[in-house]
Design an enzyme around this catalytic site. Structure first.
Site, PDB file in Angstrom:
ATOM      1  N   GLU A  51      47.306  62.429  18.860  1.00  0.00           N
ATOM      2  CA  GLU A  51      46.957  61.054  19.228  1.00  0.00           C
ATOM      3  C   GLU A  51      48.139  60.269  19.804  1.00  0.00           C
ATOM      4  O   GLU A  51      47.958  59.360  20.609  1.00  0.00           O
ATOM      5  CB  GLU A  51      46.382  60.297  18.029  1.00  0.00           C
ATOM      6  CG  GLU A  51      44.973  60.742  17.643  1.00  0.00           C
ATOM      7  CD  GLU A  51      44.959  61.911  16.673  1.00  0.00           C
ATOM      8  OE1 GLU A  51      46.037  62.510  16.418  1.00  0.00           O
ATOM      9  OE2 GLU A  51      43.862  62.249  16.167  1.00  0.00           O
ATOM     10  N   PHE A 113      36.994  58.278   2.438  1.00  0.00           N
ATOM     11  CA  PHE A 113      37.575  59.393   3.192  1.00  0.00           C
ATOM     12  C   PHE A 113      38.080  58.914   4.554  1.00  0.00           C
ATOM     13  O   PHE A 113      37.357  58.273   5.298  1.00  0.00           O
ATOM     14  CB  PHE A 113      36.518  60.494   3.370  1.00  0.00           C
ATOM     15  CG  PHE A 113      37.019  61.641   4.204  1.00  0.00           C
ATOM     16  CD1 PHE A 113      38.085  62.425   3.779  1.00  0.00           C
ATOM     17  CD2 PHE A 113      36.447  61.925   5.437  1.00  0.00           C
ATOM     18  CE1 PHE A 113      38.561  63.466   4.553  1.00  0.00           C
ATOM     19  CE2 PHE A 113      36.912  62.969   6.221  1.00  0.00           C
ATOM     20  CZ  PHE A 113      37.976  63.742   5.775  1.00  0.00           C
ATOM     21  N   GLN A 114      39.323  59.224   4.858  1.00  0.00           N
ATOM     22  CA  GLN A 114      39.972  58.842   6.112  1.00  0.00           C
ATOM     23  C   GLN A 114      39.961  57.345   6.366  1.00  0.00           C
ATOM     24  O   GLN A 114      39.829  56.881   7.487  1.00  0.00           O
ATOM     25  CB  GLN A 114      39.366  59.604   7.299  1.00  0.00           C
ATOM     26  CG  GLN A 114      39.610  61.102   7.167  1.00  0.00           C
ATOM     27  CD  GLN A 114      39.408  61.859   8.450  1.00  0.00           C
ATOM     28  OE1 GLN A 114      38.555  61.520   9.258  1.00  0.00           O
ATOM     29  NE2 GLN A 114      40.205  62.908   8.639  1.00  0.00           N
ATOM     30  N   LYS A 163      32.215  52.680  11.604  1.00  0.00           N
ATOM     31  CA  LYS A 163      31.239  53.619  12.154  1.00  0.00           C
ATOM     32  C   LYS A 163      29.826  53.040  12.241  1.00  0.00           C
ATOM     33  O   LYS A 163      29.094  53.272  13.198  1.00  0.00           O
ATOM     34  CB  LYS A 163      31.223  54.883  11.288  1.00  0.00           C
ATOM     35  CG  LYS A 163      30.357  55.977  11.889  1.00  0.00           C
ATOM     36  CD  LYS A 163      30.525  57.307  11.160  1.00  0.00           C
ATOM     37  CE  LYS A 163      29.740  58.398  11.871  1.00  0.00           C
ATOM     38  NZ  LYS A 163      29.831  59.675  11.160  1.00  0.00           N
ATOM     39  N   MET A 481      72.702  62.438  22.632  1.00  0.00           N
ATOM     40  CA  MET A 481      73.041  61.036  22.392  1.00  0.00           C
ATOM     41  C   MET A 481      73.605  60.848  20.988  1.00  0.00           C
ATOM     42  O   MET A 481      74.565  60.109  20.766  1.00  0.00           O
ATOM     43  CB  MET A 481      71.797  60.172  22.604  1.00  0.00           C
ATOM     44  CG  MET A 481      72.034  58.688  22.539  1.00  0.00           C
ATOM     45  SD  MET A 481      73.314  58.153  23.672  1.00  0.00           S
ATOM     46  CE  MET A 481      72.355  57.613  25.070  1.00  0.00           C
TER      47      MET A 481
HETATM   48  C1  LIG Z   1      69.242  55.134  24.384  1.00  0.00           C
HETATM   49  C2  LIG Z   1      68.988  53.769  24.950  1.00  0.00           C
HETATM   50  C3  LIG Z   1      69.996  53.079  25.597  1.00  0.00           C
HETATM   51  C4  LIG Z   1      69.766  51.845  26.190  1.00  0.00           C
HETATM   52  N1  LIG Z   1      70.751  51.255  26.919  1.00  0.00           N
HETATM   53  C5  LIG Z   1      70.469  50.157  27.662  1.00  0.00           C
HETATM   54  C6  LIG Z   1      71.409  49.618  28.596  1.00  0.00           C
HETATM   55  O1  LIG Z   1      72.518  50.107  28.747  1.00  0.00           O
HETATM   56  N2  LIG Z   1      71.043  48.554  29.329  1.00  0.00           N
HETATM   57  C7  LIG Z   1      69.800  47.985  29.219  1.00  0.00           C
HETATM   58  O2  LIG Z   1      69.506  47.047  29.952  1.00  0.00           O
HETATM   59  N3  LIG Z   1      68.915  48.452  28.328  1.00  0.00           N
HETATM   60  C8  LIG Z   1      69.210  49.528  27.567  1.00  0.00           C
HETATM   61  N4  LIG Z   1      68.261  50.024  26.706  1.00  0.00           N
HETATM   62  C9  LIG Z   1      66.946  49.351  26.623  1.00  0.00           C
HETATM   63  C10 LIG Z   1      66.973  48.165  25.665  1.00  0.00           C
HETATM   64  O3  LIG Z   1      66.825  48.632  24.364  1.00  0.00           O
HETATM   65  C11 LIG Z   1      65.834  47.174  26.010  1.00  0.00           C
HETATM   66  O4  LIG Z   1      64.604  47.836  25.973  1.00  0.00           O
HETATM   67  C12 LIG Z   1      65.972  46.545  27.368  1.00  0.00           C
HETATM   68  O5  LIG Z   1      67.290  46.121  27.603  1.00  0.00           O
HETATM   69  C13 LIG Z   1      65.045  45.347  27.487  1.00  0.00           C
HETATM   70  O6  LIG Z   1      64.807  45.072  28.826  1.00  0.00           O
HETATM   71  P1  LIG Z   1      64.424  43.628  29.314  1.00  0.00           P
HETATM   72  O7  LIG Z   1      65.433  42.632  28.870  1.00  0.00           O
HETATM   73  O8  LIG Z   1      64.174  43.737  30.770  1.00  0.00           O
HETATM   74  O9  LIG Z   1      63.120  43.223  28.521  1.00  0.00           O
HETATM   75  P2  LIG Z   1      61.655  43.828  28.380  1.00  0.00           P
HETATM   76  O10 LIG Z   1      61.545  44.475  27.056  1.00  0.00           O
HETATM   77  O11 LIG Z   1      61.220  44.561  29.575  1.00  0.00           O
HETATM   78  O12 LIG Z   1      60.865  42.447  28.233  1.00  0.00           O
HETATM   79  C14 LIG Z   1      60.413  41.765  29.326  1.00  0.00           C
HETATM   80  C15 LIG Z   1      60.680  40.280  29.199  1.00  0.00           C
HETATM   81  O13 LIG Z   1      60.039  39.683  30.318  1.00  0.00           O
HETATM   82  C16 LIG Z   1      59.066  38.756  29.888  1.00  0.00           C
HETATM   83  N5  LIG Z   1      57.940  38.850  30.785  1.00  0.00           N
HETATM   84  C17 LIG Z   1      56.893  39.704  30.757  1.00  0.00           C
HETATM   85  N6  LIG Z   1      56.054  39.459  31.769  1.00  0.00           N
HETATM   86  C18 LIG Z   1      56.590  38.435  32.466  1.00  0.00           C
HETATM   87  C19 LIG Z   1      56.202  37.721  33.627  1.00  0.00           C
HETATM   88  N7  LIG Z   1      55.063  38.023  34.293  1.00  0.00           N
HETATM   89  N8  LIG Z   1      56.990  36.725  34.058  1.00  0.00           N
HETATM   90  C20 LIG Z   1      58.130  36.387  33.403  1.00  0.00           C
HETATM   91  N9  LIG Z   1      58.539  37.018  32.302  1.00  0.00           N
HETATM   92  C21 LIG Z   1      57.784  38.034  31.845  1.00  0.00           C
HETATM   93  C22 LIG Z   1      58.743  39.106  28.460  1.00  0.00           C
HETATM   94  O14 LIG Z   1      58.297  37.957  27.767  1.00  0.00           O
HETATM   95  C23 LIG Z   1      60.080  39.647  27.960  1.00  0.00           C
HETATM   96  O15 LIG Z   1      60.898  38.596  27.510  1.00  0.00           O
HETATM   97  C24 LIG Z   1      68.495  51.248  26.080  1.00  0.00           C
HETATM   98  C25 LIG Z   1      67.489  51.907  25.394  1.00  0.00           C
HETATM   99  C26 LIG Z   1      67.711  53.164  24.845  1.00  0.00           C
HETATM  100  C27 LIG Z   1      66.593  53.867  24.165  1.00  0.00           C
HETATM  101  C1  LIG Z   2      61.327  59.774  17.590  1.00  0.00           C
HETATM  102  C2  LIG Z   2      62.793  59.597  17.620  1.00  0.00           C
HETATM  103  N1  LIG Z   2      63.569  60.114  16.650  1.00  0.00           N
HETATM  104  C3  LIG Z   2      64.917  59.970  16.677  1.00  0.00           C
HETATM  105  C4  LIG Z   2      65.519  59.264  17.691  1.00  0.00           C
HETATM  106  C5  LIG Z   2      67.044  59.097  17.715  1.00  0.00           C
HETATM  107  N2  LIG Z   2      67.598  59.747  18.912  1.00  0.00           N
HETATM  108  C6  LIG Z   2      67.908  59.066  20.035  1.00  0.00           C
HETATM  109  S1  LIG Z   2      68.447  60.029  21.264  1.00  0.00           S
HETATM  110  C7  LIG Z   2      68.322  61.421  20.317  1.00  0.00           C
HETATM  111  C8  LIG Z   2      68.675  62.756  20.863  1.00  0.00           C
HETATM  112  C9  LIG Z   2      67.793  63.192  21.969  1.00  0.00           C
HETATM  113  O1  LIG Z   2      68.042  64.542  22.264  1.00  0.00           O
HETATM  114  P1  LIG Z   2      67.552  65.207  23.621  1.00  0.00           P
HETATM  115  O2  LIG Z   2      66.120  64.882  23.832  1.00  0.00           O
HETATM  116  O3  LIG Z   2      67.921  66.623  23.639  1.00  0.00           O
HETATM  117  O4  LIG Z   2      68.346  64.366  24.699  1.00  0.00           O
HETATM  118  P2  LIG Z   2      69.905  64.377  25.064  1.00  0.00           P
HETATM  119  O5  LIG Z   2      70.504  63.163  24.426  1.00  0.00           O
HETATM  120  O6  LIG Z   2      70.504  65.635  24.559  1.00  0.00           O
HETATM  121  O7  LIG Z   2      69.914  64.263  26.543  1.00  0.00           O
HETATM  122  C10 LIG Z   2      67.858  61.091  19.042  1.00  0.00           C
HETATM  123  C11 LIG Z   2      67.664  62.052  17.948  1.00  0.00           C
HETATM  124  C12 LIG Z   2      64.663  58.694  18.659  1.00  0.00           C
HETATM  125  N3  LIG Z   2      65.137  57.940  19.653  1.00  0.00           N
HETATM  126  N4  LIG Z   2      63.318  58.886  18.614  1.00  0.00           N
END
Ligand SMILES: Cc1cc2nc3c(=O)[nH]c(=O)nc-3n(C[C@H](O)[C@H](O)[C@H](O)COP(=O)(O)OP(=O)(O)OC[C@H]3O[C@@H](n4cnc5c(N)ncnc54)[C@H](O)[C@@H]3O)c2cc1C
Ligand SMILES: Cc1ncc(C[n+]2csc(CCOP(=O)(O)OP(=O)(O)O)c2C)c(N)n1
Ligand SMILES: [Mg+2]
Lengths: 573, 164
Positions: A51, A113-114, A163, A481
């Site tokens: 799912e 159930f469920q 249901k 990472m």
């Molecule tokens: C491993 C990892 C590393 C990351 N590193 C970075 C990084 O280096 N840099 C980075 O930027 N992010 C990074 N992120 C992502 C970070 O966690 C956030 O998800 C991201 O920065 C949020 O983006 P955003 O500010 O554009 O907001 P979003 O989450 O995209 O939110 C959108 C915003 O826009 C508003 N909005 C929606 N629709 C409209 C509209 N029609 N008009 C006006 N406003 C609207 C919403 O209210 C909200 O405030 C990383 C994520 C991961 C998993």
């Molecule tokens: C469901 C979930 N569990 C744990 C994490 C924490 N986490 C972030 S990046 C990462 C490693 C990802 O490994 P891989 O997919 O091999 O990517 P790589 O960083 O090696 O490119 C983990 C465990 C996560 N983001 N999501």
């Protein structure tokens, strides 16, 4: 008026809403609905293998189109399996309607159930939820669910259906409402002209401006308006991870992503700016770094459709509540009508400074410290082979950051990844959801050997529905990472970040009837990739061996300012 | 600072849990909470008292406003307002001196004795929360057996109203 059972109403309402695909998995509480699905062919049901994948498929469809995707899951374990997908959509403000089966109303609360209290379980991760109390309500509830999911700040909506609300023998008059009115929900349609005026005055007076834009530009379909305004002003543009593609990645005014793994020039420009125009971004902690040290000299204008995003973590000097598209349009009109224009001299000096930063770091990486290919090279090749035009759906990890940094997105809605929740396992089902809706387009899943195994069972769904996505697996044989953080903060004690006992991915995908290609040398990469993309109607899995020791840079130094970055394993700002 | 926030919301199942859930989910504090239907049976009115700096309270009102079931939100502390809380307090009253003392204190605070047994008094008191606190303090803890407070209700002074 036509008489329909509750189950038939669910399916009919989805049809009337214009839904083409529902992604789901059957179970006891849904049997009446599945029977109603069987006897029509307006709406096609896609049977996933878990799912969670159904929710990611629906979510990715929404990210690519702006319209709510639909998932259908049974009560109990079906519903709880969907929770990660709902949370993923919630964190990134993605419209989605998730229909969950529920036990018969008279059994609710009896640990039947469920039975799971899905309204309760999902409450903190939905924009809203409905529990159907009588079958007659179904059309209106479904209409409202789509309206709420798609308008204002988008988000997932759960519709929980006991249901007995779907009993085939009980029929009711069906009419799908044309529109809905809710006294407590009236999303805003334009910004405050006076506030926009204030912002325009600040914009025109700025000496070191930056446009910082995010997911709101993508979901708000405001890319065109953003480009027009940026071009009119000639100001630099940086995008968040969620905002990539909102401004063309190959345009000279684009200075890259900002934040934790943002470009050197973007983070430097933010730190030194005197005016930031934030559009549809939410000053996330991955962007701001230490909020007390955030952009000390900048005045901030913040456009957001959700007032709660404004001044949540960083105080805005000029808040503008409204949809990005309408506000940017009005802003451009005011800029064009204004008597003064930006100071050409300051802007020139500002661009010289930015170009100098760009030259100093500008996305360099070493290729001479390892025999193995660098992950960055693979993404650069992908960008080249697909002309920067593919839908790129990513998983989570280093590969995600490399894709964000090195793929040049020139169009919005084509970079599809989980930013807010960072859900490993998102990439493959996301790519499937996009590909089914855009069969003519190139759809890629960039993943790691860790993430791909979190929804690998979907290879079976791909066989069933012939979904020829291309998987680019950057195989570094580690949870890269995690390993990077361990290298940087735990003296390279790689606790549980090593992926022992990996499958032979080529054989694995072959067993599902797909094509697998293993690449170990950079010299073979381009040919192999072109070969993979030439197989238009096959799912191809590219297992690409990359340097396990590579790190993602730049990387901000925790709790520092935006300009405090590691630029490589040895250099710091 | 302490704030009294009044919320008009749809009188629907689940609405209350969304409001309460929001507070715990976002780490907002709740000092007291009251909720009851209004003269319009489709609406409930909820009053919550909370403590937080301006930024937090701004977030609380904005996040409350975002809930689909919430129709209107007002921070009563932003303007002139009236605040009332009801308290019932049961006390040991087993000798003449104590009984006289409780009665006198209750009179000073305009409380009413609403239940009497040979060994107890139950006093009802209505007022701002600070007045209720002061009453408890004046009585001293030794005789108190049980305290029940309704939580704060509030309404704006003058012509300002919170309606649809
Ligand atoms: C491993 C990892 C590393 C990351 N590193 C970075 C990084 O280096 N840099 C980075 O930027 N992010 C990074 N992120 C992502 C970070 O966690 C956030 O998800 C991201 O920065 C949020 O983006 P955003 O500010 O554009 O907001 P979003 O989450 O995209 O939110 C959108 C915003 O826009 C508003 N909005 C929606 N629709 C409209 C509209 N029609 N008009 C006006 N406003 C609207 C919403 O209210 C909200 O405030 C990383 C994520 C991961 C998993
Ligand atoms: C469901 C979930 N569990 C744990 C994490 C924490 N986490 C972030 S990046 C990462 C490693 C990802 O490994 P891989 O997919 O091999 O990517 P790589 O960083 O090696 O490119 C983990 C465990 C996560 N983001 N999501
Ligand atoms: Mg890996």
């Amino acid at each position: 008026m036509e008489l329909l059972s509750g189950a038939e109403m669910v399916v009919r309402a989805l049809r009337d809403e214009g839904v083409k695909f529902i992604y789901g998995y059957p179970g006891g509480a849904l049997l009446h609905i599945y029977d109603a699905i069987f006897t029509q062919d307006d709406v096609e049901h896609v049977l996933v293998r878990h799912e969670q994948a159904a929710t990611h498929m629906a979510d990715a469809y929404a990210r690519a189109t702006g319209k709510a995707g639909v998932a259908l899951v049974t009560s109990g374990p079906g519903a709880t399996n969907a929770v990660t997908g709902i949370a993923t959509a919630y964190m990134d403000s993605i419209p989605m309607v998730v229909i969950t089966g529920q036990v018969m109303s008279h059994l609710i609360g009896e640990d039947a159930f469920q039975e799971t209290d899905m309204i309760g379980v999902s409450r903190p991760i939905v924009k809203h939820s409905f529990s159907v109390q009588s079958p007659e309500e179904i059309p209106e509830i479904i209409k409202k669910a789509f309206h709420i999911a798609e308008s204002g700040r988008p988000g997932p909506v759960v519709v929980d259906i006991p249901k007995d609300m779907t009993t085939p023998t009980e029929r009711y008059e069906y009419e799908y409402p044309k529109n809905v009115k809710m006294r407590s929900y009236n999303p805003i349609s334009k910004g405050h002209t006076g506030q926009i005026k204030k912002a325009v005055d600040m914009l025109l007076a700025a000496k070191r401006p930056v446009l910082y834009t995010g997911g709101g530009v993508i979901m708000g379909d405001a890319s065109e308006q953003l480009i027009a305004l940026a071009k009119e002003l000639g100001y630099p543009v940086t995008n968040t991870l969620m905002g990539l593609g909102g401004y063309p990645g190959t345009d000279p005014q684009f200075i890259g992503m900002l934040g934790m793994h943002g470009s050197y020039e973007a983070n430097m420009a933010m730190h030194h700016s005197d005016m930031i125009l934030c559009v549809g971004a939410r000053f996330d902690d991955r962007v701001t770094n230490g909020t007390d040290k955030f952009c000390p000299t900048a005045k901030i204008v913040h456009i957001d459709i959700d007032p709660a995003s404004i001044s949540k973590t960083i105080k805005a000097d000029v808040p503008i509540v409204g949809p990005a598209q309408a506000v940017l349009k009005e802003m451009l009109e005011q800029v064009q009508a204004a008597k003064n224009s930006p100071c050409a001299e300051s802007l020139k000096a500002w661009w010289e400074q930015i170009d100098e930063w760009r030259g100093r770091h500008g996305g360099r990486f070493r290729t001479d410290d390892s025999e193995l290919m660098k992950p960055q090279q693979v993404i650069e090749m992908l960008s080249k082979v697909t002309n920067g035009d593919a839908y790129v759906c990513s998983d989570v990890g280093q590969h995600q950051m490399f894709a964000a940094q090195y793929y040049k997105f020139n169009k919005p809605n084509r970079w599809i990844n989980s930013g807010g929740l960072g859900t490993m396992g998102f990439g493959l089902p996301a790519a499937m959801g996009v590909k089914m809706n855009f069969p003519e387009e190139e759809v890629v899943c960039v993943t790691g050997e860790g993430s791909i195994q979190m929804n690998i069972q979907e290879l079976s769904t791909i066989s069933q529905y012939d979904i020829p996505v291309k998987v680019i697996c950057l195989n570094n044989q580690s949870l890269g990472m995690v390993r990077q953080w361990q290298d940087m903060n735990y003296e390279s004690r790689h606790s549980q970040s090593y992926m022992k006992s990996l499958p032979d991915f080529v054989k694995l995908v072959e067993s599902y009837g797909h094509v697998g290609i293993k690449v170990e040398r950079y010299e073979d990469l381009e040919d192999a990739m072109r070969e993979a993309f030439a197989m238009k109607d096959r799912m191809v899995f590219m297992d690409i061996a990359v340097d396990p020791f590579e790190h993602v840079y730049p990387m901000q130094v925790p709790r520092g300012s935006m300009r405090d970055m590691w630029l490589s394993k040895t250099e710091r700002t | 600072m302490r704030h009294i926030i009044s919320v008009l919301m749809e009188n629907e199942p689940g609405a209350l849990s969304r409001v309460v859930g929001l507070f715990s989910q976002r780490n907002f504090n709740i000092e007291s909470l009251t909720v009851a239907p209004t003269e319009d049976e489709t609406l409930s009115r909820l009053t919550v008292t909370t403590v937080g700096d301006d930024r937090v309270v701004e977030q609380i009102t904005k996040q409350l406003n975002k809930l689909i079931d919430v129709v209107k939100v007002v921070d009563l502390t932003e303007g002139d307002h009236l605040e009332r809380e009801l308290m019932m307090i049961k006390m040991k009253a087993n000798n003449g001196t104590v009984r006289a003392e409780i009665k006198r204190t209750a009179d000073i605070f305009r409380g009413t004795i609403i239940d009497v047994t040979p060994n107890t008094f139950t006093v009802q008191l209505v007022g701002a929360s600070s007045k209720l606190d002061a009453f408890i303090e004046a009585l001293g803890s030794s005789n108190i057996m049980e305290v029940v407070r309704s939580g704060v209700s509030g309404i704006a002074r003058g012509e300002k109203v919170l309606t649809l």
